[in-house]
Design an enzyme around this catalytic site. Structure first.
Site, short mmCIF file in Angstrom:
data_model
loop_
_atom_site.label_atom_id
_atom_site.label_comp_id
_atom_site.label_asym_id
_atom_site.label_seq_id
_atom_site.Cartn_x
_atom_site.Cartn_y
_atom_site.Cartn_z
N ASN A 23 105.44 102.91 -27.78
CA ASN A 23 104.35 103.62 -28.46
C ASN A 23 103.35 102.67 -29.11
O ASN A 23 102.18 103.02 -29.26
CB ASN A 23 104.92 104.61 -29.48
CG ASN A 23 105.54 105.82 -28.79
OD1 ASN A 23 105.33 106.02 -27.59
ND2 ASN A 23 106.31 106.59 -29.52
N ARG A 93 100.78 111.29 -23.31
CA ARG A 93 100.21 111.65 -24.61
C ARG A 93 99.17 110.61 -25.04
O ARG A 93 98.11 110.93 -25.56
CB ARG A 93 101.39 111.67 -25.60
CG ARG A 93 101.04 112.09 -26.98
CD ARG A 93 100.90 113.57 -27.08
NE ARG A 93 100.37 113.98 -28.36
CZ ARG A 93 99.59 115.04 -28.50
NH1 ARG A 93 99.25 115.76 -27.47
NH2 ARG A 93 99.15 115.37 -29.68
N ARG A 122 101.44 120.19 -30.28
CA ARG A 122 100.80 118.88 -30.28
C ARG A 122 99.27 118.92 -30.25
O ARG A 122 98.63 118.43 -29.31
CB ARG A 122 101.36 118.03 -29.13
CG ARG A 122 102.86 118.00 -29.13
CD ARG A 122 103.44 116.97 -28.23
NE ARG A 122 103.40 115.64 -28.80
CZ ARG A 122 103.94 114.57 -28.22
NH1 ARG A 122 104.54 114.70 -27.06
NH2 ARG A 122 103.87 113.40 -28.79
N PRO A 123 98.65 119.51 -31.27
CA PRO A 123 97.19 119.53 -31.33
C PRO A 123 96.61 118.14 -31.57
O PRO A 123 97.35 117.23 -31.97
CB PRO A 123 96.91 120.42 -32.54
CG PRO A 123 98.12 120.33 -33.39
CD PRO A 123 99.28 120.08 -32.47
N ILE A 124 95.31 117.97 -31.32
CA ILE A 124 94.67 116.68 -31.62
C ILE A 124 93.50 116.87 -32.58
O ILE A 124 92.57 116.07 -32.62
CB ILE A 124 94.23 115.92 -30.34
CG1 ILE A 124 93.30 116.78 -29.48
CG2 ILE A 124 95.41 115.43 -29.54
CD1 ILE A 124 92.51 115.94 -28.47
N ILE A 327 108.95 117.76 -37.79
CA ILE A 327 107.71 117.23 -37.20
C ILE A 327 107.23 118.07 -36.01
O ILE A 327 106.08 118.47 -35.96
CB ILE A 327 107.89 115.76 -36.73
CG1 ILE A 327 108.54 114.89 -37.80
CG2 ILE A 327 106.56 115.17 -36.26
CD1 ILE A 327 107.68 114.49 -38.97
N ARG A 398 110.03 107.26 -18.33
CA ARG A 398 108.72 107.08 -18.99
C ARG A 398 108.83 106.10 -20.15
O ARG A 398 107.85 105.46 -20.51
CB ARG A 398 108.24 108.42 -19.56
CG ARG A 398 107.88 109.43 -18.50
CD ARG A 398 107.44 110.70 -19.15
NE ARG A 398 106.23 110.43 -19.93
CZ ARG A 398 105.42 111.37 -20.36
NH1 ARG A 398 105.68 112.62 -20.10
NH2 ARG A 398 104.36 111.06 -21.05
#
Ligand code: UD1
Length: 432
Positions: A23, A93, A122-124, A327, A398
């Protein structure tokens, strides 16, 4: 389709080397295109999401040279387009980091709406709020996020919710905005700090990363740099929980023990012995393990990305444990799969799991619902009696490099297979 086949029941023993943090690396690769000089990035994990990101930046014209599997050179001076879209980038993502990077550098970016694991809605919105506050016009059209500005101007931004992605994205854009930006209620995860350190190495002026308030003074140019990505705390934690579930003794090497404190402390709560070294952590486990309660929280709290692995371990602990997922709202999809292996877990209200510990899991055919849930099922398979097959390991690949090989190196019996014939061969080998 590839699968993992696992013969469980062996306590894991030995040392395992942990790779670079996926990440952090995803954001750092995006940030690397912000310089017009060559950037060298080391300790890059060789996993699918990273390769998708490299392909995406190559597609818009950046020079990308894979020096070896864990090292890449990137030069953003050749970029000729600001539109990022392909079927692969839509699935990850972190594609959204190209919005912050390109908007910061060119005041212009158009990127496919991010995908990623289906662990919640999972909004942005916070990312977009940040870009707008910096002066960009942002629009969502035809499945793409388009952001443009005449010039980005520093400002003060309060994040309504602690978001790793939004903090990093806004920090990247603000690094090349005019004037000063303050991000309040910022995420404090180790990879936020790693991205800030990387940008600073390129000449950015970012202070306070790792605290609630990040202060950025924009610069007009970023320059060449060499950088080594921090170790992956989630990969490390996954092996630590595998040690616990199998009653083993495993040392994770090349880690930053401080980043693993929430994980180490929960393992100690349930009866494991933890030994910390400068850059290694040893977990010595003896079953039965004890029950406990866990709530996922932003760093330094217990990471949501470790929740499924913890759930698998608590499923084997004595008594009743409770996990509260605070979360993401859809992170218990592994529970149905684990039930096939004999687990006794009830999910209430979508975000609370009540785990009644069982003595053992039994091997079954299960499928990986997402990246971390998939990794958790591998742990369950390694602890279970008999043979487990895991479908859809695409998800696991992944984010985990040489997962099967690393487990084999500490005594796990597992293999990646791509046909029924190979499964039979594995079974025959186990019997003989
Ligand atoms: C990143 C990680 C993911 C990890 C998560 C939390 C990457 C590629 N992914 O995801 O593995 O599980 O951090 O540590 O680094 N939210 C909003 N609006 C936004 C952004 C987020 O409401 O604009 C909410 C989310 O729905 C979630 C919470 O904020 O409830 C935290 O999400 P965030 O930290 O942004 O997660 P990601 O960056 O997507």
């Amino acid at each position: 389709m590839d699968q993992y086949v696992i013969k469980g029941g062996n306590p894991l023993h030995g040392e395992v080397e942990i790779g670079g943090a996926k990440n952090a690396a995803l954001a750092i690769l995006a940030a690397a295109v912000m310089a017009d000089e060559t950037i060298t990035i080391e300790n890059l994990p060789n996993v699918r999401d990273i390769n998708v990101m490299l392909q995406a930046i190559e597609n818009i014209g950046a020079y990308v040279e894979r020096v070896d599997v864990h090292t890449v050179k990137i030069n953003g001076s050749f970029i000729h387009g600001f539109t990022v879209d392909n079927e692969y980038i839509r699935k990850i993502r972190a594609s959204y980091y190209l919005l912050g990077a390109l908007l910061g550098k060119y005041n212009n970016a158009e990127v496919a709406l991010p995908g990623g694991c289906a662990i919640g809605t999972r909004p942005i919105d916070l990312h977009l709020k940040g870009f707008r506050a910096l002066g960009a016009e942002v629009e969502i059209r035809h499945g793409m996020v388009a952001a443009q500005a005449r010039a980005l101007c520093g400002t003060s931004i309060y994040m309504d919710k602690v978001s790793v992605g939004a903090t990093i994205n806004v920090m990247m854009a603000a690094a090349m905005a005019k004037g000063r930006t303050t991000i309040e209620n910022a995420a404090k995860e180790p990879h936020v700090v790693d991205v800030a350190n990387f940008l600073n190495r390129m000449g950015a002026q970012i202070r306070g990363a790792g605290t609630d308030v990040i202060r950025i003074t924009g610069v007009s140019k970023l320059h060449h740099a060499e950088y080594s990505i921090i170790p992956d705390q989630i990969e490390a934690g996954t092996f630590m929980f595998a040690a616990a579930a199998t009653g083993g003794d495993v040392t994770v090497k090349n880690v930053i023990p401080k980043h693993l404190e929430a994980t180490s402390s929960k393992l100690a709560d349930i009866g494991c012995r933890i030994e910390e070294f400068d850059d290694a952590v040893r977990v010595i486990a003896k079953r039965p393990l004890k029950h406990t309660q866990v709530t996922t929280l932003p760093y330094p709290g217990f990471p949501t990305d470790m929740q499924p692995q913890m759930g698998v371990v608590l499923g084997l602990a004595s008594g009743t444990s409770i996990i509260t997922e605070s979360i993401f709202e859809n992170r218990f999809k592994y529970v149905d799969e684990l039930a096939k292996m004999g687990a006794n877990i009830k999910v209430e209200g979508g975000n609370i799991a009540i785990i009644y510990g069982v003595d053992r899991y039994t091997g079954a055919r299960v499928s990986a619902p997402d990246l971390r849930a998939g990794a958790a099922l591998v742990i369950a398979g390694l602890a279970a009696e008999g043979i487990t097959t895991i479908d859809d390991i695409y998800y696991i690949e992944r984010g985990y490099e040489d997962f099967d090989e690393k487990f084999r190196s500490i005594g796990g019996i597992m293999q990646k297979v791509s046909s029924e014939k190979e499964i039979q061969k594995f079974k025959l080998k186990i019997i003989s």
